[in-house]
Design an enzyme around this catalytic site. Structure first.
Site, PDB file in Angstrom:
ATOM      1  CE  LYS A  17       1.699 -15.348  41.421  1.00  0.00           C
ATOM      2  NZ  LYS A  17       1.374 -16.352  42.742  1.00  0.00           N
ATOM      3  NE  ARG A  92       1.244 -14.887  48.587  1.00  0.00           N
ATOM      4  CZ  ARG A  92       0.416 -16.501  48.120  1.00  0.00           C
ATOM      5  NH1 ARG A  92      -0.085 -16.689  49.163  1.00  0.00           N
ATOM      6  NH2 ARG A  92       0.752 -16.803  47.081  1.00  0.00           N
ATOM      7  NE  ARG A 131     -11.601 -18.309  39.204  1.00  0.00           N
ATOM      8  CZ  ARG A 131     -10.138 -18.142  39.896  1.00  0.00           C
ATOM      9  NH1 ARG A 131      -9.511 -19.138  39.497  1.00  0.00           N
ATOM     10  NH2 ARG A 131     -10.486 -17.644  41.574  1.00  0.00           N
ATOM     11  NE  ARG A 164     -14.523 -19.875  44.240  1.00  0.00           N
ATOM     12  CZ  ARG A 164     -13.358 -20.320  44.911  1.00  0.00           C
ATOM     13  NH1 ARG A 164     -13.433 -20.954  45.954  1.00  0.00           N
ATOM     14  NH2 ARG A 164     -12.291 -18.610  44.191  1.00  0.00           N
ATOM     15  NE  ARG A 175      -8.334 -12.664  46.106  1.00  0.00           N
ATOM     16  CZ  ARG A 175      -9.143 -13.418  45.400  1.00  0.00           C
ATOM     17  NH1 ARG A 175     -10.466 -13.693  45.388  1.00  0.00           N
ATOM     18  NH2 ARG A 175      -8.077 -14.438  44.338  1.00  0.00           N
TER      19      ARG A 175
END
Ligand code: ZN
Length: 217
Positions: A17, A92, A131, A164, A175
């Protein structure tokens, strides 16, 4: 001169995004404003709402909708947004969306589009779980699109790279569930108003400008 372009961008974390926001910004010459930037700026400038934000942030607490809305109102009132804006990360929640509708109506402005960047959960998990981060200097790598020169080692400082917690598949899936629950009412709201444009999040970067031009007309 083209008409002002006021856009809200919605999309899950890892959908690309932010990249789309910046391409639209370059194509149409309108600034991207993110909630994080607005909150930080308000604090730095010591605005009326900035001081309240600061007190929440320094306690490590979430800034309530009412205060975030106040900051956004201050920001949208500044004069650099005559040609429009791209809101990334706001609204949000339903109270935030209600505030934005009210603000625009009050100022006789309207949203042109709500761009919904779509990508299925497994593609996002794949993207984010690749990542790797450097715990020492903060550099972020991606095993596919930006691998370190030497496997597992930071190019910049030579520290050992880590996955992480935030980038672990189970945490990402969690999430995404939370994100979809919170976002569905916003999608429904903007769908009803006929503002939603879908933009696939898995488009190759170099073809994004063309895609966005087609989406935005
Ligand atoms: Zn490093």
């Amino acid at each position: 001169m083209r008409r002002p372009l006021r856009i809200v961008l919605l999309g899950p974390p890892g959908s690309g995004k932010g990249t789309q926001a910046h391409i639209i910004s370059e194509l149409y010459g309108v600034p991207v404003i993110t909630t994080g930037d607005m909150l930080r700026e308000a604090v730095a400038n010591g605005t009326e709402y900035g001081k309240i934000v600061d007190s929440y942030m320094s306690r490590g607490e979430l800034v309530p909708d009412k205060i975030v809305n106040g900051v956004v109102g201050e920001r949208l009132n500044r004069s650099d947004l005559e040609n429009g804006f791209i809101l990334d990360g706001f609204p949000r929640s339903t109270p935030q969306a209600e505030f934005l509708d009210g603000f625009l109506e009050e100022h006789d402005l309207k949203l042109e589009y709500v761009i919904h960047v779509t990508l299925d959960d497994e593609a996002i998990v794949k993207r984010l779980s690749n990542r790797r981060s450097c715990p020492n200097c903060g550099e972020v790598y991606h095993l596919v699109s930006k691998p370190p020169k030497k496997e597992g080692v930071c190019d910049k400082c030579g520290s050992e790279l880590i996955l992480r917690d935030d980038d672990r598949p189970d945490v990402i899936r969690n999430r995404l569930v939370v994100y979809r629950e919170k976002t569905q009412p916003l999608l429904d709201r903007y769908m009803e108003k006929g503002l939603i444009k879908e933009a696939p999040g898995d488009h190759p970067m170099e073809r994004l400008p063309e895609l966005l031009k087609r989406v935005l007309g």
